[in-house]
Design a protein around this motif. Structure first.
Motif, PDB file in Angstrom:
ATOM      1  N   MET A   1       7.413 -70.232  24.315  1.00 32.65           N
ATOM      2  CA  MET A   1       9.170 -69.239  23.778  1.00 32.65           C
ATOM      3  C   MET A   1       9.622 -68.638  25.038  1.00 32.65           C
ATOM      4  N   PHE A   2      10.951 -68.419  24.505  1.00 34.87           N
ATOM      5  CA  PHE A   2      11.922 -67.341  26.062  1.00 34.87           C
ATOM      6  C   PHE A   2      12.770 -66.527  25.135  1.00 34.87           C
ATOM      7  N   ILE A   3      13.111 -65.997  25.354  1.00 34.90           N
ATOM      8  CA  ILE A   3      14.451 -64.735  24.596  1.00 34.90           C
ATOM      9  C   ILE A   3      15.325 -65.563  26.303  1.00 34.90           C
ATOM     10  N   ALA A   4      16.473 -65.438  24.637  1.00 33.84           N
ATOM     11  CA  ALA A   4      18.079 -66.145  25.368  1.00 33.84           C
ATOM     12  C   ALA A   4      18.687 -64.733  25.539  1.00 33.84           C
ATOM     13  N   VAL A   5      19.293 -64.487  26.124  1.00 32.34           N
ATOM     14  CA  VAL A   5      20.096 -63.108  26.080  1.00 32.34           C
ATOM     15  C   VAL A   5      21.656 -64.613  26.829  1.00 32.34           C
ATOM     16  N   ALA A   6      22.833 -63.974  25.722  1.00 30.62           N
ATOM     17  CA  ALA A   6      23.924 -63.974  25.927  1.00 30.62           C
ATOM     18  C   ALA A   6      24.818 -63.065  24.891  1.00 30.62           C
ATOM     19  N   ASP A   7      25.571 -63.852  23.271  1.00 31.40           N
ATOM     20  CA  ASP A   7      26.448 -62.677  22.804  1.00 31.40           C
ATOM     21  C   ASP A   7      25.469 -61.993  22.773  1.00 31.40           C
ATOM     22  N   THR A   8      24.123 -62.877  22.135  1.00 27.07           N
ATOM     23  CA  THR A   8      23.393 -61.795  21.492  1.00 27.07           C
ATOM     24  C   THR A   8      21.899 -62.183  21.930  1.00 27.07           C
ATOM     25  N   ILE A   9      20.775 -61.149  21.460  1.00 26.04           N
ATOM     26  CA  ILE A   9      19.985 -61.742  21.900  1.00 26.04           C
ATOM     27  C   ILE A   9      18.544 -61.654  21.788  1.00 26.04           C
ATOM     28  N   THR A  10      18.111 -63.327  21.844  1.00 26.89           N
ATOM     29  CA  THR A  10      17.585 -64.448  20.455  1.00 26.89           C
ATOM     30  C   THR A  10      15.910 -64.883  20.687  1.00 26.89           C
ATOM     31  N   LEU A  11      15.354 -65.011  20.209  1.00 26.15           N
ATOM     32  CA  LEU A  11      13.925 -65.392  20.582  1.00 26.15           C
ATOM     33  C   LEU A  11      13.819 -67.018  20.263  1.00 26.15           C
ATOM     34  N   GLU A  12      13.548 -67.866  21.374  1.00 24.14           N
ATOM     35  CA  GLU A  12      13.935 -69.367  21.349  1.00 24.14           C
ATOM     36  C   GLU A  12      12.637 -70.551  21.206  1.00 24.14           C
ATOM     37  N   ASP A  13      12.524 -71.474  20.615  1.00 24.17           N
ATOM     38  CA  ASP A  13      11.404 -72.098  20.818  1.00 24.17           C
ATOM     39  C   ASP A  13      10.153 -70.902  20.406  1.00 24.17           C
ATOM     40  N   ALA A  14       9.949 -70.469  19.260  1.00 26.27           N
ATOM     41  CA  ALA A  14       8.920 -69.926  18.987  1.00 26.27           C
ATOM     42  C   ALA A  14       7.818 -69.585  19.243  1.00 26.27           C
ATOM     43  N   ASN A  15       7.439 -71.061  18.694  1.00 28.02           N
ATOM     44  CA  ASN A  15       5.831 -71.644  18.502  1.00 28.02           C
ATOM     45  C   ASN A  15       5.951 -71.648  20.186  1.00 28.02           C
ATOM     46  N   ASN A  16       6.469 -72.069  21.236  1.00 24.25           N
ATOM     47  CA  ASN A  16       6.092 -72.447  22.256  1.00 24.25           C
ATOM     48  C   ASN A  16       4.926 -71.188  22.902  1.00 24.25           C
ATOM     49  N   PHE A  17       3.997 -71.422  23.171  1.00 33.87           N
ATOM     50  CA  PHE A  17       2.699 -69.421  23.696  1.00 33.87           C
ATOM     51  C   PHE A  17       2.511 -70.047  24.799  1.00 33.87           C
ATOM     52  N   ARG A  18       2.645 -71.335  25.320  1.00 33.42           N
ATOM     53  CA  ARG A  18       2.227 -71.704  26.594  1.00 33.42           C
ATOM     54  C   ARG A  18       3.207 -71.255  27.782  1.00 33.42           C
ATOM     55  N   GLU A  19       4.309 -70.113  27.116  1.00 37.65           N
ATOM     56  CA  GLU A  19       4.921 -70.341  28.638  1.00 37.65           C
ATOM     57  C   GLU A  19       6.423 -68.886  27.951  1.00 37.65           C
ATOM     58  N   PHE A  20       6.255 -67.906  28.847  1.00 36.08           N
ATOM     59  CA  PHE A  20       7.381 -66.493  28.164  1.00 36.08           C
ATOM     60  C   PHE A  20       8.418 -66.574  29.218  1.00 36.08           C
ATOM     61  N   HIS A  21       9.515 -66.668  29.104  1.00 34.52           N
ATOM     62  CA  HIS A  21      10.815 -65.794  30.100  1.00 34.52           C
ATOM     63  C   HIS A  21      12.160 -65.160  29.578  1.00 34.52           C
ATOM     64  N   VAL A  22      12.578 -65.094  31.044  1.00 29.94           N
ATOM     65  CA  VAL A  22      13.759 -64.064  29.164  1.00 29.94           C
ATOM     66  C   VAL A  22      15.165 -65.598  30.320  1.00 29.94           C
ATOM     67  N   ALA A  23      15.781 -65.875  29.410  1.00 31.75           N
ATOM     68  CA  ALA A  23      17.398 -66.832  29.830  1.00 31.75           C
ATOM     69  C   ALA A  23      18.138 -66.435  29.954  1.00 31.75           C
ATOM     70  N   ILE A  24      18.911 -65.728  30.553  1.00 30.76           N
ATOM     71  CA  ILE A  24      20.454 -65.097  30.835  1.00 30.76           C
ATOM     72  C   ILE A  24      20.919 -65.700  31.494  1.00 30.76           C
ATOM     73  N   ASP A  25      22.437 -65.606  29.918  1.00 33.89           N
ATOM     74  CA  ASP A  25      23.752 -66.885  30.778  1.00 33.89           C
ATOM     75  C   ASP A  25      24.761 -65.691  30.976  1.00 33.89           C
ATOM     76  N   GLY A  26      25.203 -65.585  32.193  1.00 35.14           N
ATOM     77  CA  GLY A  26      25.938 -64.736  32.681  1.00 35.14           C
ATOM     78  C   GLY A  26      25.316 -63.671  33.361  1.00 35.14           C
ATOM     79  N   ASP A  27      26.222 -62.637  33.825  1.00 35.41           N
ATOM     80  CA  ASP A  27      25.948 -61.644  34.833  1.00 35.41           C
ATOM     81  C   ASP A  27      24.055 -60.809  33.716  1.00 35.41           C
ATOM     82  N   VAL A  28      23.357 -61.629  35.385  1.00 37.83           N
ATOM     83  CA  VAL A  28      22.140 -60.632  34.700  1.00 37.83           C
ATOM     84  C   VAL A  28      21.855 -59.057  34.519  1.00 37.83           C
ATOM     85  N   ALA A  29      22.699 -58.407  34.938  1.00 33.70           N
ATOM     86  CA  ALA A  29      22.792 -56.642  35.173  1.00 33.70           C
ATOM     87  C   ALA A  29      23.061 -56.765  34.264  1.00 33.70           C
ATOM     88  N   ALA A  30      23.928 -57.283  33.478  1.00 32.05           N
ATOM     89  CA  ALA A  30      24.759 -57.144  32.364  1.00 32.05           C
ATOM     90  C   ALA A  30      23.521 -57.443  30.581  1.00 32.05           C
TER      91      ALA A  30
END
Length: 99
Positions: A1-30
């Protein structure tokens, strides 16, 4: 699973318990600022501490009993690797930069 950060923050691939990361679309600091009090900087570069309750909130209806059990298993594994901050109730996640 991963947390996607774009215009909103969503949890993607929620049933994948073998990985976890934050995917950022755009400026990391923002994008990190969008988490507000639901994350904290890690002492390791390109990592964030993510509030575990926030991950559960993002899972929404997917967080049934089976999902919770598998999520707890993922957290137990993360804890064995030192990726859990128990006092703050946070799990460490790698930041996947744009691109």
């Amino acid at each position: 699973m991963f947390i996607a950060v774009a215009d909103t923050i969503t949890l993607e691939d929620a049933n994948n318990f073998r990985e976890f990361h934050v995917a950022i679309d755009g400026d990391v600091a923002a994008a990190v600022a969008a988490f507000r009090d639901r994350s904290a900087a890690s002492e390791r570069a390109n990592h964030l501490w993510i509030d575990i309750a926030f991950v559960r909130d993002l899972a929404g209806d997917a967080a049934d009993a089976e999902w919770q059990a598998q999520f707890e298993g993922m957290l137990a594994y993360a804890n064995s690797k030192g990726w859990i901050d128990e006092p703050a109730n946070r799990v460490e996640a790698h930041i996947q930069p744009p691109g």
